[in-house]
Enzyme design. Sequence first.
Site, mmCIF file in Angstrom:
data_model
loop_
_atom_site.group_PDB
_atom_site.id
_atom_site.type_symbol
_atom_site.label_atom_id
_atom_site.label_comp_id
_atom_site.label_asym_id
_atom_site.label_seq_id
_atom_site.Cartn_x
_atom_site.Cartn_y
_atom_site.Cartn_z
ATOM 1 N N ASN A 192 0.823 -1.199 0.000
ATOM 2 C CA ASN A 192 0.000 0.000 0.000
ATOM 3 C C ASN A 192 0.859 1.252 0.000
ATOM 4 O O ASN A 192 2.012 1.244 0.408
ATOM 5 C CB ASN A 192 -0.943 -0.001 1.193
ATOM 6 C CG ASN A 192 -2.059 -0.990 0.960
ATOM 7 O OD1 ASN A 192 -2.942 -0.740 0.168
ATOM 8 N ND2 ASN A 192 -1.964 -2.131 1.604
ATOM 9 N N HIS A 412 -7.863 21.720 -9.978
ATOM 10 C CA HIS A 412 -7.206 20.749 -9.091
ATOM 11 C C HIS A 412 -6.417 21.484 -8.013
ATOM 12 O O HIS A 412 -5.589 22.348 -8.338
ATOM 13 C CB HIS A 412 -6.266 19.835 -9.891
ATOM 14 C CG HIS A 412 -5.605 18.793 -9.038
ATOM 15 N ND1 HIS A 412 -4.250 18.580 -9.005
ATOM 16 C CD2 HIS A 412 -6.136 17.912 -8.148
ATOM 17 C CE1 HIS A 412 -3.975 17.606 -8.143
ATOM 18 N NE2 HIS A 412 -5.099 17.189 -7.615
ATOM 19 N N GLU A 414 -4.066 20.237 -5.157
ATOM 20 C CA GLU A 414 -3.348 19.274 -4.309
ATOM 21 C C GLU A 414 -2.818 20.071 -3.120
ATOM 22 O O GLU A 414 -1.995 20.961 -3.299
ATOM 23 C CB GLU A 414 -2.216 18.605 -5.086
ATOM 24 C CG GLU A 414 -1.339 17.690 -4.245
ATOM 25 C CD GLU A 414 -2.126 16.642 -3.456
ATOM 26 O OE1 GLU A 414 -2.737 15.774 -4.076
ATOM 27 O OE2 GLU A 414 -2.131 16.714 -2.190
ATOM 28 N N HIS A 482 -10.067 14.081 -2.492
ATOM 29 C CA HIS A 482 -9.318 12.822 -2.418
ATOM 30 C C HIS A 482 -8.517 12.776 -1.121
ATOM 31 O O HIS A 482 -8.094 13.812 -0.612
ATOM 32 C CB HIS A 482 -8.360 12.706 -3.606
ATOM 33 C CG HIS A 482 -9.040 12.246 -4.854
ATOM 34 N ND1 HIS A 482 -8.471 11.345 -5.714
ATOM 35 C CD2 HIS A 482 -10.244 12.563 -5.377
ATOM 36 C CE1 HIS A 482 -9.305 11.131 -6.728
ATOM 37 N NE2 HIS A 482 -10.382 11.851 -6.550
ATOM 38 N N GLU A 483 -8.316 11.607 -0.634
ATOM 39 C CA GLU A 483 -7.573 11.338 0.612
ATOM 40 C C GLU A 483 -8.197 11.992 1.848
ATOM 41 O O GLU A 483 -7.606 11.989 2.923
ATOM 42 C CB GLU A 483 -6.086 11.762 0.511
ATOM 43 C CG GLU A 483 -5.289 10.970 -0.499
ATOM 44 C CD GLU A 483 -5.333 11.575 -1.892
ATOM 45 O OE1 GLU A 483 -5.400 12.809 -2.000
ATOM 46 O OE2 GLU A 483 -5.317 10.816 -2.864
ATOM 47 N N GLU A 501 -12.730 10.486 -2.942
ATOM 48 C CA GLU A 501 -12.044 9.230 -3.257
ATOM 49 C C GLU A 501 -12.090 8.414 -1.963
ATOM 50 O O GLU A 501 -12.993 7.621 -1.785
ATOM 51 C CB GLU A 501 -10.622 9.502 -3.720
ATOM 52 C CG GLU A 501 -9.885 8.238 -4.111
ATOM 53 C CD GLU A 501 -8.416 8.470 -4.316
ATOM 54 O OE1 GLU A 501 -7.879 7.938 -5.272
ATOM 55 O OE2 GLU A 501 -7.782 9.177 -3.488
ATOM 56 N N GLU A 507 -6.541 4.555 -9.596
ATOM 57 C CA GLU A 507 -5.109 4.887 -9.696
ATOM 58 C C GLU A 507 -4.225 3.706 -9.305
ATOM 59 O O GLU A 507 -3.145 3.527 -9.863
ATOM 60 C CB GLU A 507 -4.781 6.123 -8.861
ATOM 61 C CG GLU A 507 -5.022 5.960 -7.380
ATOM 62 C CD GLU A 507 -4.748 7.248 -6.578
ATOM 63 O OE1 GLU A 507 -4.437 8.278 -7.181
ATOM 64 O OE2 GLU A 507 -4.853 7.190 -5.342
HETATM 65 C C1 NOJ Z 1 -3.717 11.326 -5.338
HETATM 66 C C2 NOJ Z 1 -5.031 11.401 -6.019
HETATM 67 O O1 NOJ Z 1 -5.874 10.344 -5.689
HETATM 68 C C3 NOJ Z 1 -4.775 11.456 -7.503
HETATM 69 O O2 NOJ Z 1 -5.976 11.403 -8.206
HETATM 70 C C4 NOJ Z 1 -3.984 12.698 -7.807
HETATM 71 O O3 NOJ Z 1 -3.698 12.727 -9.181
HETATM 72 C C5 NOJ Z 1 -2.693 12.724 -7.026
HETATM 73 N N1 NOJ Z 1 -2.953 12.506 -5.640
HETATM 74 C C6 NOJ Z 1 -1.946 14.048 -7.182
HETATM 75 O O4 NOJ Z 1 -2.675 15.085 -6.582
HETATM 76 CA CA CA Z 2 -5.671 8.805 -3.828
#
Ligand code: NOJ
Ligand code: CA
Length: 702
Positions: A192, A412, A414, A482-483, A501, A507
Site C-alpha cells: 500500500n 485541481h 493538491e 481525495h484522501e 475518493e 489509480e
Molecule cells: C492522489 C489522487 O488520488 C490522484 O488522483 C492525484 O492525481 C494525485 N494525488 C496528485 O494530486
Molecule cells: Ca488517492
Amino acid sequence: MRLFQLIFGIALMIQPALGQYCLSPNKQINVAFAVNKKGVPTYQIQYKQKPVILESSMGFELVKDDDLMENFKVLDVIYDTKDEVWNTVWGEEREIRNHYNEMLVILQQKKTSRRMNIRFRVFNEGVGFRYEFPQQADLGHFIIQQERTSFTLTGDHTAHWIPGDYDTQEYDYTTSRISKIESLFDVALTGNASQEQFSITGVQTALMLKTDEGLYINIHEAALLDYPAMHLNLTPDTYTFESWLTPDAVGNMAYMIVPHNTPWRTVMVSDDARDILASRMTYNLNEPCAIEDTSWIKPMKYIGVWWEMITGKSSWSYTDDFAAIKLGQVDYSEAIPNATHGANNANVKRYIDFAATHGFDGILVEGWNEGWEDWFGHSKDYVFDFVTPYPDFDVKMLNAYAKTKGVELIMHHETSSSVRNYERHMDKAYQFMKDNGYNAVKSGYVGDIIPRGEHHYSQFIVNHYNYAIEKAADYQIMINAHEAVRPTGVARTYPNLVANESARGTEFQAFGGSKPNHTTILPFTRLIGGPMDYTPGVFEMDISKLNPNNNSRVNTTLANQLGLYVIMYSPLQMAADLPENYERFSDAFQFIKDVAIDWDRSVYLEAEPGEFVTIARKAKDREDWFVGNSNGYNKREAAIYLSFLDKDKKYIATIYRDHKNSDYKTNPQAYVIESKKVTSQTVLKLLTVPAGGFGIKITPDE
Ligand code: NOJ
Ligand code: CA
C-alpha cells in the site's frame, strides 16, 4: 457459538425487551437498552428475533475527569416516530424516504449529576445511535480520551476489512473470519501507498460482515462533524469490536463543548445483501440540505489530463530543474521546461476538443500550477498557492476556449496535506476559480498532515474538510476531495460535496493493481457514506503500453470497466483513460458516452459482497435504464430479470459483455456488443468471467 452466547441468545428470544426497547417500523429489528448493575449503559440488537449485537457497553473515558462509563441511571425515555420523504439534489434516486422509530434515553451519572443522552433511531434496515451532551451546569468542556462503544457480535463472521490506519483508506480489502484479522494484519498492510501510524490491530469502517446463517451486517457512522473518525478495535475472543477514535497530535481524541453530539454509530442488518446497498439510513441520519439555492450543483461526466500522469507517461511538474527551483535560484519563467509536462496548452486543448466531440461536461487538469517540483514528503508548509499557473498553461485562454466548445475545466488543488497552507489560501483560490470560470475542484491530501502529528481522520482535520465544503458552498463550488476522511452522508447537508475518493481507486491499477474483486466490495463499504470518484473506464489494461517503465496491469476486463459506471454510483463520473484508447475502442466507448450520471430510481438486482453486484438504474427525467455488473473471482452467469421495466412498453437492450474467451490477465479486451428486443418479461442470462462484468443500455423501442 460459545455457551454464554447461546444461553444469552435464547434468553433474548424469550424476553426481547430488557430495559427499554424500540422496534423498527416493520418490527423486524429490535434495539434494547439497559443500564447494567454497575450503571453502565448497554444496548443489544435483534433482527427477526435473533441476536445480531449482544449486550454491548457504551461510554467514554475522559482526560483528567471522571469517566462517563458507569454509575448511570435512566431519568426518562422519550419515544418518537418519523415518516417523511425528501428530494435529493443528485442521487441514486429522486426521492428518499426517511422512516424510523426513535428512542431517546435521558441518562444521569449518579455521583457527578452529569447528563448524557443516547438517541436511537431504528429503521427497517438498521439502527443508528448517538450520544448527546445537552446544555447543563455540571458539564461544559471535556476531552475524550477514548469512546468505548462496543459491538459484540454473535460469532466468527466473515469480514471484509481494511486496517485501522489513521491516514489512508487506500487498501485492498481482506476477506477473512473475524478471528483471522490479527494474523492477517501484516499481509493486509503490504503493497500500500502509505503505512502510517497505528495504535491498534483494528479495522476501518464501513465494515461489512456476513454470518454463517446468511445475515449481512454493516457497521459505520453517519454525520461525522466536529469529531474524529471511528475505527474499530478488535477483541477476538468475544468477537467484540470497540470504537477507537483517531487521536490528535498529543494523543487526545475529541474536544467537546456542550451542547454537542457525537456522530451516529450505525449497524445495518438484513438477510438480503441488496438491502444494504439500497439503504439510505446514512443520509437520513444527516441533517437536511443547508444550501438554499442548489441550482448550481450539477452532476458531471468528465475526462482528465490525469491518467497520463498517474501511469507515468507524463509529469505534473513543469521542469526537471528541481534543485534550482527548490533553492529559489531560478523562477519558472527561466526554468527549462521538460518534455513531459502534461498540462500544457496544446495538450489541454486536445482534451477539450475530445470532451466537446464526445459530450463530456468537464476536463480535469492536474499539474497546472507552480510547485510540483517540490510538493511532497518534506513537510513543506508554504507549498502551493493555488493561483499561479505554470508558464505553459494559459488559464484565461484555456477556459475561454473550453467555453466556446460548451465544456468547462475542473480545477485541481493538491494541498499536499499542508492544511494550514490551504486554509491560508482558500478564499483567494476559490475566487480565482470563479474569476476564471471553474465551478468544481478536485482537492487532494497526499502525505503527512501539517500541522505535524495530526492525522487525516482526527477531529481537527475532519473540521478542515467540512470547513472547505462550507466555504466552497459560499462560492458556489462543487468539491471532490481525495484522501479526505471517508464520507458519512454529509452530502445530504452539503450536496456540493459531489464525491470523495477516500478508498483505493483506479489509480492503484497503475501502481501495481488491485484485487480482481475490489469493486464488488466497495459498494458495501466505502460507498455506504457517499459517492466515490473511483475514476473507471480504463480500456488499455497493459500500462506498459502507455509507459514502458510501468509494468502494472489493470485487473479487470474491459466490459467490467463499463459496468462500473452503474455500480460505482457518483454524480461526478470520470472516463479515466486517454483519448487515443477510447478512439481504438469507439464502439465500447459509446456506453460511457451514453450512460447517465443522475437517476430517478435504482433497483438492486444481485449482490454478494466480494462476489458480484448487479444494479439497474433509471436515468433522471428519461425513459432509459442502465444495468451494470462487476464480477469477482469466479466465472458466473448473471440472471437479469427486467421486471423493473414499464409493463406496457417495448425496449431495445444494447448489451456490452465479456466475450467467452475474455480473461482479465491475458485477454481483457475481448467483449461482445449485441442488441436485443426486450420487455419487462425478459430474463437476460449473461456470462461474466473472473473480474469481468457488463453494462447494458435499455431504451424504449419507439
Ligand atoms: C492522489 C489522487 O488520488 C490522484 O488522483 C492525484 O492525481 C494525485 N494525488 C496528485 O494530486
Ligand atoms: Ca488517492
